[in-house]
Design an enzyme around this catalytic site. Structure first.
Site, PDB file in Angstrom:
ATOM      1  N   ASP A  35      -1.460   9.870   5.379  1.00 50.87           N
ATOM      2  CA  ASP A  35      -0.913   8.510   5.408  1.00 50.87           C
ATOM      3  C   ASP A  35      -0.041   8.362   6.654  1.00 50.87           C
ATOM      4  O   ASP A  35       0.708   9.268   7.019  1.00 50.87           O
ATOM      5  CB  ASP A  35      -0.094   8.243   4.136  1.00 50.87           C
ATOM      6  CG  ASP A  35       0.210   6.767   3.951  1.00 50.87           C
ATOM      7  OD1 ASP A  35      -0.353   6.172   3.007  1.00 50.87           O
ATOM      8  OD2 ASP A  35       1.002   6.204   4.736  1.00 50.87           O
ATOM      9  N   ILE A  36      -0.145   7.213   7.306  1.00 51.78           N
ATOM     10  CA  ILE A  36       0.575   6.991   8.563  1.00 51.78           C
ATOM     11  C   ILE A  36       2.084   6.854   8.335  1.00 51.78           C
ATOM     12  O   ILE A  36       2.877   7.101   9.245  1.00 51.78           O
ATOM     13  CB  ILE A  36       0.024   5.724   9.274  1.00 51.78           C
ATOM     14  CG1 ILE A  36       0.354   5.742  10.758  1.00 51.78           C
ATOM     15  CG2 ILE A  36       0.527   4.440   8.627  1.00 51.78           C
ATOM     16  CD1 ILE A  36      -0.398   4.701  11.564  1.00 51.78           C
ATOM     17  N   HIS A 110      -8.477   3.544  -2.293  1.00 47.55           N
ATOM     18  CA  HIS A 110      -7.873   4.809  -1.866  1.00 47.55           C
ATOM     19  C   HIS A 110      -7.018   5.331  -3.004  1.00 47.55           C
ATOM     20  O   HIS A 110      -6.415   4.546  -3.737  1.00 47.55           O
ATOM     21  CB  HIS A 110      -7.036   4.653  -0.602  1.00 47.55           C
ATOM     22  CG  HIS A 110      -6.050   3.527  -0.644  1.00 47.55           C
ATOM     23  ND1 HIS A 110      -6.435   2.208  -0.508  1.00 47.55           N
ATOM     24  CD2 HIS A 110      -4.710   3.512  -0.811  1.00 47.55           C
ATOM     25  CE1 HIS A 110      -5.362   1.436  -0.584  1.00 47.55           C
ATOM     26  NE2 HIS A 110      -4.305   2.201  -0.782  1.00 47.55           N
ATOM     27  N   HIS A 112      -3.692   7.830  -3.466  1.00 49.94           N
ATOM     28  CA  HIS A 112      -2.613   8.527  -2.773  1.00 49.94           C
ATOM     29  C   HIS A 112      -2.409   9.868  -3.471  1.00 49.94           C
ATOM     30  O   HIS A 112      -2.281   9.909  -4.700  1.00 49.94           O
ATOM     31  CB  HIS A 112      -1.292   7.768  -2.893  1.00 49.94           C
ATOM     32  CG  HIS A 112      -1.287   6.384  -2.323  1.00 49.94           C
ATOM     33  ND1 HIS A 112      -0.662   6.067  -1.140  1.00 49.94           N
ATOM     34  CD2 HIS A 112      -1.812   5.219  -2.786  1.00 49.94           C
ATOM     35  CE1 HIS A 112      -0.795   4.764  -0.903  1.00 49.94           C
ATOM     36  NE2 HIS A 112      -1.491   4.223  -1.882  1.00 49.94           N
TER      37      HIS A 112
HETATM   38  P1  5GP Z   1      -1.608   0.692  -0.684  1.00 47.30           P
HETATM   39  O1  5GP Z   1      -0.306  -0.043  -0.692  1.00 47.30           O
HETATM   40  O2  5GP Z   1      -2.757  -0.189  -0.281  1.00 47.30           O
HETATM   41  O3  5GP Z   1      -1.856   1.459  -1.950  1.00 47.30           O
HETATM   42  O4  5GP Z   1      -1.455   1.826   0.414  1.00 47.30           O
HETATM   43  C1  5GP Z   1      -1.887   1.699   1.733  1.00 47.30           C
HETATM   44  C2  5GP Z   1      -1.394   2.895   2.497  1.00 47.30           C
HETATM   45  O5  5GP Z   1      -2.065   2.935   3.737  1.00 47.30           O
HETATM   46  C3  5GP Z   1       0.119   2.889   2.791  1.00 47.30           C
HETATM   47  O6  5GP Z   1       0.721   4.051   2.226  1.00 47.30           O
HETATM   48  C4  5GP Z   1       0.185   2.882   4.325  1.00 47.30           C
HETATM   49  O7  5GP Z   1       1.232   3.682   4.839  1.00 47.30           O
HETATM   50  C5  5GP Z   1      -1.176   3.424   4.714  1.00 47.30           C
HETATM   51  N1  5GP Z   1      -1.674   2.954   5.999  1.00 47.30           N
HETATM   52  C6  5GP Z   1      -1.637   1.672   6.474  1.00 47.30           C
HETATM   53  N2  5GP Z   1      -2.197   1.603   7.681  1.00 47.30           N
HETATM   54  C7  5GP Z   1      -2.604   2.862   7.990  1.00 47.30           C
HETATM   55  C8  5GP Z   1      -3.272   3.417   9.131  1.00 47.30           C
HETATM   56  O8  5GP Z   1      -3.613   2.747  10.110  1.00 47.30           O
HETATM   57  N3  5GP Z   1      -3.532   4.752   9.081  1.00 47.30           N
HETATM   58  C9  5GP Z   1      -3.177   5.532   8.020  1.00 47.30           C
HETATM   59  N4  5GP Z   1      -3.473   6.845   8.090  1.00 47.30           N
HETATM   60  N5  5GP Z   1      -2.561   5.032   6.934  1.00 47.30           N
HETATM   61  C10 5GP Z   1      -2.275   3.711   6.922  1.00 47.30           C
END
Ligand code: 5GP
Length: 127
Positions: A35-36, A110, A112
């Site tokens: 995760d970034i 996705h 986590h």
């Molecule tokens: P969500 O809130 O959709 O469950 O999680 C999305 C995740 O994607 C977040 O933890 C965020 O930090 C991660 N993320 C967003 N943009 C990028 C990116 O460009 N690269 C990576 N590796 N992770 C990302």
């Protein structure tokens, strides 16, 4: 079933090689990467390569080969971190956010994998 997949989402761009990622594990149908903006010492995302919006979309529409591959890829991601109880680790949390109530930021399925410290309560706010 009426799921609309946006192929301009960030993870679709990562899958097409248009954006970089720090790859942890890759299989025919799945990709795991860091995760970034990590929320724990270990924070890995695992995505299917197919165009699935959410966990329920994937579970209902993906092929058995994709579901098997993805399930194993999540397991391999955890194994590579060495945090599973069977590897002598202290454990981890696997979560998947979906939609507005689930506070999903990227509309490509996705999970986590969070590990490396006590991850705390499942949710902060009460019902
Ligand atoms: P969500 O809130 O959709 O469950 O999680 C999305 C995740 O994607 C977040 O933890 C965020 O930090 C991660 N993320 C967003 N943009 C990028 C990116 O460009 N690269 C990576 N590796 N992770 C990302």
């Amino acid at each position: 079933m009426d799921y609309i997949y946006d192929d301009q989402n960030i993870f679709a761009k990562i899958l097409r090689g248009e954006l970089p990622c720090n790859k942890v594990h890759e299989t025919e149908h799945s990709l795991a990467f860091a995760d970034i903006a990590p929320k724990a010492p270990h924070h890995v995302l695992v995505i299917p390569k197919g165009p699935y919006v959410s966990y329920d979309h994937f579970a209902r529409a993906a092929s058995e080969a994709e579901i098997l591959d993805y399930t194993r890829a999540v397991g391999e991601g955890i194994a590579k971190l060495g945090v599973g109880p069977g590897d002598g680790g202290n454990g981890y949390r696997v979560i998947s956010n979906s939609g507005s109530d689930g506070v999903q930021e990227v509309p490509h399925l996705h999970v986590h994998i969070l590990a490396g410290r006590n991850i705390g309560p499942l949710v902060v706010n009460q019902p």
